[in-house]
Design an enzyme around this catalytic site. Structure first.
Site, PDB file in Angstrom:
ATOM      1  N   GLU A  89     -13.652  74.939  59.731  1.00  0.00           N
ATOM      2  CA  GLU A  89     -14.168  74.680  61.069  1.00  0.00           C
ATOM      3  C   GLU A  89     -15.691  74.772  61.103  1.00  0.00           C
ATOM      4  OE1 GLU A  89     -12.363  73.482  63.239  1.00  0.00           O
ATOM      5  OE2 GLU A  89     -10.331  74.054  62.647  1.00  0.00           O
ATOM      6  N   ARG A  99      -2.589  76.814  75.664  1.00  0.00           N
ATOM      7  CA  ARG A  99      -1.413  75.984  75.943  1.00  0.00           C
ATOM      8  C   ARG A  99      -0.160  76.844  76.041  1.00  0.00           C
ATOM      9  NH1 ARG A  99       2.386  73.940  72.697  1.00  0.00           N
ATOM     10  NH2 ARG A  99       1.234  74.601  70.844  1.00  0.00           N
ATOM     11  N   CYS A 152      -7.627  81.561  67.919  1.00  0.00           N
ATOM     12  CA  CYS A 152      -8.413  81.224  66.726  1.00  0.00           C
ATOM     13  C   CYS A 152      -9.849  80.861  67.098  1.00  0.00           C
ATOM     14  CB  CYS A 152      -7.767  80.065  65.978  1.00  0.00           C
ATOM     15  SG  CYS A 152      -6.257  80.488  65.086  1.00  0.00           S
ATOM     16  N   HIS A 176      -8.743  76.900  59.317  1.00  0.00           N
ATOM     17  CA  HIS A 176      -7.381  76.728  59.792  1.00  0.00           C
ATOM     18  C   HIS A 176      -6.506  76.312  58.618  1.00  0.00           C
ATOM     19  CE1 HIS A 176      -8.100  76.528  64.327  1.00  0.00           C
ATOM     20  NE2 HIS A 176      -7.021  77.274  64.176  1.00  0.00           N
TER      21      HIS A 176
END
Length: 225
Positions: A89, A99, A152, A176
């Protein structure tokens, strides 16, 4: 310091998350745990830390570990069940927009990680070199420009912001990782998972690159869409 000069002997902290979302495993922690106790090429010790998948608790656990061990580098790992490759990332957003609920049942929406903090923080590790080192180790890998908006990303933002404000000299990044074979949370169509031993080998290579290199490579890395 040049790109080929290793930093002084010290400590590296690798973090992974506990299982979440109905899974009973989390490969991010499996990888971190497997790397604990190894020594990098210059003898630097690797420590591992499991973090809670919880918006309200992750900062305290992370901060306590950094204050206790004083690592020079923190490489955080997290699961992305919809991805088929390891993703280094590059950007953390100052945004929590969940979510699903975390392991404490919290589901923040449209909330900042740090009120009045910058909209985003950029990772200063050699992310393109790290992705290339994982490909060289035999794993699918790429640079990513979205760490999501779940725990995260919150952790990644806390690390990068903290390196600029609370922990001078700290270098930090986030990778990730995809799911393992047989893992329920894998959602990428047709993807059966990436073997744990391949992921461990790849992250170990990226870790060595992050520790020993400071300048990134002038290679292609951005998405085209």
């Amino acid at each position: 310091m040049t790109a080929s000069d290793p930093p002084a002997h010290g400590k590296v902290l690798v973090t992974g998350f506990e299982p979440f979302g109905g899974d009973d495993i989390n490969p991010s922690w499996d990888i971190a745990r497997a790397l604990e106790g190894i020594r990098l090429l210059d003898g630097t010790t690797v420590l591992a830390l499991q973090l809670p998948c919880a918006f309200a608790r992750v900062q305290e656990v992370l901060s306590r570990a950094i204050e206790q061990h004083r690592p020079q580098l923190v490489l955080a790992l997290g699961l992305a069940g919809s991805r088929t490759e390891l993703s280094v990332e590059r950007v953390a957003l100052n945004l929590c927009d969940a979510r699903i609920a975390d392991n404490d049942g919290l589901q923040p929406m449209d909330q900042p990680v740090i009120p009045d903090g910058p909209l985003a923080c950029m990772c200063l590790l050699p992310v393109k070199r790290m992705a290339q080192s994982m490909r060289d180790a035999g794993a699918p890998a790429a640079v990513s420009y979205s760490a999501g908006t779940f725990v995260c990303n919150q952790l990644f933002y806390l690390l990068l912001h903290g390196a600029r404000t609370r922990w001078p000299g700290l270098r930090a990044g986030f990778i990730h990782v995809p799911g393992r074979p047989g893992q329920r949370s894998i959602t990428a169509r047709g993807f059966e998972g990436l073997a744990l031993d391949v992921q461990i080998r790849a992250v170990a290579a990226a870790l060595q690159t992050a520790w020993s290199q400071t300048d990134d490579a002038p290679m292609e890395g951005g998405p085209t869409d």
